[in-house]
Write an enzyme that holds these catalytic residues in place. Structure first.
Site, PDB file in Angstrom:
ATOM      1  N   ILE A 151       0.873  -1.064   0.038  1.00  0.00           N
ATOM      2  CA  ILE A 151      -0.151   0.036  -0.022  1.00  0.00           C
ATOM      3  C   ILE A 151       1.027   0.995   0.021  1.00  0.00           C
ATOM      4  O   ILE A 151       2.203   0.945   0.375  1.00  0.00           O
ATOM      5  CB  ILE A 151      -1.125  -0.041   1.320  1.00  0.00           C
ATOM      6  CG1 ILE A 151       0.038  -0.053   2.540  1.00  0.00           C
ATOM      7  CG2 ILE A 151      -1.828  -1.096   1.191  1.00  0.00           C
ATOM      8  CD1 ILE A 151      -1.289  -0.005   3.808  1.00  0.00           C
ATOM      9  N   ASP A 152       0.372   2.437  -0.230  1.00  0.00           N
ATOM     10  CA  ASP A 152       1.268   3.607  -0.452  1.00  0.00           C
ATOM     11  C   ASP A 152       1.539   4.128   0.718  1.00  0.00           C
ATOM     12  O   ASP A 152       1.072   3.950   1.979  1.00  0.00           O
ATOM     13  CB  ASP A 152       0.446   4.691  -1.254  1.00  0.00           C
ATOM     14  CG  ASP A 152       0.055   4.394  -2.633  1.00  0.00           C
ATOM     15  OD1 ASP A 152       0.621   3.552  -3.453  1.00  0.00           O
ATOM     16  OD2 ASP A 152      -1.074   4.844  -3.103  1.00  0.00           O
TER      17      ASP A 152
END
Length: 347
Positions: free
Chosen positions: A151-152
């Protein structure tokens, strides 16, 4: 050897540091300009110097800085030392472990923690933390230990880590086959009209801003992506939504929601750090500024993660509470909506 003879050049070994494939819609653009928007901290002068030294290659051939990039060109920056991101030093970074057994590890990632080393982030990542806390984690196809998805940096929430080769293979196939369950909570600009819906559209790098991704109608550009969403709560100028990922593309929710006109709240990369909806009143601007300070990142949290356990074959589902910053921002909007019902309605 005759002292008058020239010493033959020793062929240098080059290592790939950056690799970009231009899209079908790429317009002719000088390679130094092309790379400026892609390589973090790169200046035009540095890139021109790199080209002079033979460090910029297009389709396996060194080129000068005035080379014009065409659709489907493979542009690489090649240097004589290995990339720093290939070196993973163990670092004592605390992990919020939600679940652990011999096969898998589920963690709750905080905002600001980069998942793996990359351009401009060679230390202080989740992978560095994993290397400290665990020995002999299996490596994925990109040589990153334990990772089967990511995930970012500024997105919070759940990640599953593989602790064995068998787990890595099993989990990777579940993500590939789209059988995992992933729910994200997002706060987006605007009053989402439909109670629920599906966004479908190929995702690839933006033609002009290479740090962004974009949706393309051409089926030959990018990767197929599907996001299902439903409205959880309406606050007039913003909406709280649940997003279920069918695929897992880079920035998928951020790009898909912007594509339908609902950029994530305070998502600076996609313009969500501007006042996209609302009034012109000074008090409203102050309210938004306070919200941005409370939540200084995009409003996105990976809340639920479900998968079949690689060993027991049991379906496991994990759920996390919203992080404090996002919960506080939502509460501000909830209170604003209650006290500004009339003016808070979307046009």
């Amino acid at each position: 050897m005759n002292p008058n003879e020239e010493i033959p050049d020793i062929e240098e070994e080059f290592f790939e540091h950056h690799r970009f494939v231009s899209t079908k819609g790429q317009s002719l653009l000088r390679v130094d300009k092309f790379l400026m928007s892609l390589v973090e901290n790169a200046t035009r002068n540095k890139l021109q110097q790199a080209a002079e030294k033979g460090n910029i290659w297009v389709n396996d051939v060194p080129v000068k800085s005035n080379y014009r990039v065409k659709p489907f060109d493979v542009v690489r920056v090649m240097l004589t030392h290995p990339p720093f991101e290939n070196r993973i030093d163990p670092e004592d970074i605390p992990l919020d472990i939600v679940y652990e057994d011999d096969a898998v590890l589920v963690i709750n990632k905080p905002a600001g923690l980069v998942v793996h080393p990359g351009h401009g982030n060679y230390t202080g990542t989740l992978v560095n933390a994993l290397a400290f806390h665990f020995e002999n984690l299996p490596k994925n196809s990109s040589d990153r230990p334990g990772l089967v998805h990511r995930i970012d940096k500024d997105t919070t929430g759940l990640l599953v880590i593989a602790k064995t080769e068998a787990s890595m293979t099993h989990l990777a196939k579940q993500f590939e086959d789209k059988t995992t369950e992933r729910e994200y909570i997002a706060l987006v600009w605007g009053n989402v009209k439909e109670e629920q819906g599906t966004i479908e559209g190929n995702i690839a790098r933006h033609v002009k801003d290479r740090m962004q991704m974009a949706v393309f109608a051409d089926p030959e550009i990018g990767k197929h992506a599907v996001t299902h969403y439903k409205v959880l709560e309406r606050f007039g100028y913003v909406t709280l939504v649940s997003c279920q990922l069918e695929t897992g593309r880079t920035h998928q929710i951020r790009v898909h929601m912007k594509h339908i006109g609902h950029t994530l709240f305070n998502d600076a990369r996609y313009g969500g750090d501007l006042i996209l909806k609302g009034t012109t009143f000074t008090k409203y601007k102050q309210f938004i500024d306070n919200c941005f300070k409370t939540l200084p990142r995009q409003a996105l949290h990976a809340k639920t993660l479900g998968f079949v356990h690689p060993t027991t074959k049991e379906f496991m589902r994990f759920d996390t509470e919203l992080p404090q910053d996002m919960a506080a921002c939502i509460e501000k909007w909830r209170n604003y909506a209650k006290s500004h019902t009339a003016e808070g309605e979307e046009e």
